[in-house]
Design an enzyme around this catalytic site. Sequence first.
Site, PDB file in Angstrom:
ATOM      1  N   SER A  77      38.064  39.070  28.812  1.00 18.51           N
ATOM      2  CA  SER A  77      38.319  38.155  29.930  1.00 18.51           C
ATOM      3  C   SER A  77      37.810  36.748  29.596  1.00 18.51           C
ATOM      4  O   SER A  77      38.323  36.110  28.689  1.00 18.51           O
ATOM      5  CB  SER A  77      37.702  38.711  31.213  1.00 18.51           C
ATOM      6  OG  SER A  77      38.217  38.075  32.355  1.00 18.51           O
ATOM      7  N   ASP A  82      46.936  44.690  35.100  1.00 14.91           N
ATOM      8  CA  ASP A  82      45.831  43.744  35.318  1.00 14.91           C
ATOM      9  C   ASP A  82      46.179  42.778  36.449  1.00 14.91           C
ATOM     10  O   ASP A  82      47.145  42.022  36.352  1.00 14.91           O
ATOM     11  CB  ASP A  82      45.570  42.969  34.018  1.00 14.91           C
ATOM     12  CG  ASP A  82      44.247  42.214  34.031  1.00 14.91           C
ATOM     13  OD1 ASP A  82      43.801  41.814  35.113  1.00 14.91           O
ATOM     14  OD2 ASP A  82      43.671  42.040  32.944  1.00 14.91           O
ATOM     15  N   HIS A 135      42.199  45.530  34.899  1.00 14.37           N
ATOM     16  CA  HIS A 135      41.346  44.589  34.164  1.00 14.37           C
ATOM     17  C   HIS A 135      40.115  45.337  33.663  1.00 14.37           C
ATOM     18  O   HIS A 135      39.020  45.235  34.232  1.00 14.37           O
ATOM     19  CB  HIS A 135      40.955  43.433  35.092  1.00 14.37           C
ATOM     20  CG  HIS A 135      40.390  42.237  34.390  1.00 14.37           C
ATOM     21  ND1 HIS A 135      41.107  41.515  33.457  1.00 14.37           N
ATOM     22  CD2 HIS A 135      39.177  41.626  34.485  1.00 14.37           C
ATOM     23  CE1 HIS A 135      40.373  40.509  33.022  1.00 14.37           C
ATOM     24  NE2 HIS A 135      39.185  40.561  33.622  1.00 14.37           N
TER      25      HIS A 135
END
Length: 221
Positions: free
Chosen positions: A115, A169, A200
Site C-alpha cells: 500500500s 481491493d 486490500h
Amino acid sequence: MLITQDIETGPNPTASIIILHGLGADGSDFVPFCGELTLEEVGPVRFVLPSAPVRRVSLNNGYPMQAWYDILPVSGPKREDEASLREAHVQVMWLIEREMARGVPADRIVLMGFSQGCAMTLMTGLRCPHKLAGLVAMSGYLPLADTTAAERHAANQHTPIFMAHGSEDDVVSITRGAAARDALVALGYDVSWHSYPMDHSLCMAEVDDIHEWVAERLRLA
C-alpha cells in the site's frame, strides 16, 4: 532516523529484504510474513522492518498515525503530499545505504512494500542510484508518476519488478495498480504482474509467488 526491527535467518546475512508497511501499521505487522518467506535456499537473510514516523494524515481528518507520507482529501487535485513523499524517499534511501554499510551489496537487497509502502518502494527503487536485486510492489500505486521518467536512475532500469494486487481491493483499486503497471511497462521496466481474488490484504498464493520470485532474484544476484 527510523525505528527498525531486524529478523536474521542466520549469522552474517548475505542478502537483505526491506519491507515497508502500509498506512497506520508498523514494521511488526510483517513479522508473520517473514516467517513464511524464510528464503533458506539463498543463504542467511536479514529482514528489515522499519516503522514509519507518526504524522497527521489529512484524509483521516488530521488524525496522527504512522504514515510514510500525508494523503490529501480525495476531493483535491492530488492525493499525495509531495513534500512528505520526498521526505520519506530520503528515509528509505537511508535504509538501503545502511544495509550496504552493514556489508550487503546493493544487488543483494530487495525492496518491497504494501500500500503506502508499495508507493515508497516504487518511488525510491526507481530513483535509487544503486542497482537493487528487485522491487516487490503489493497493493499500491506509482506516486509522482508524472516525474518518474525524468527522475528515475539508470542503475535500476533493468531491475525486475513484482507487482501484486487484489481484484476486490476497495482501498486502492486494482485499476490504479494496473495503471502503475502500464506506466512502468511504457518506461521499459521488466514487470511481473499478479492479481489475486482478495481485498486490500495478502494471501498465501501471493506469499508463495513472492517467495519463488525473490529466491530466483537472489540466486541470480
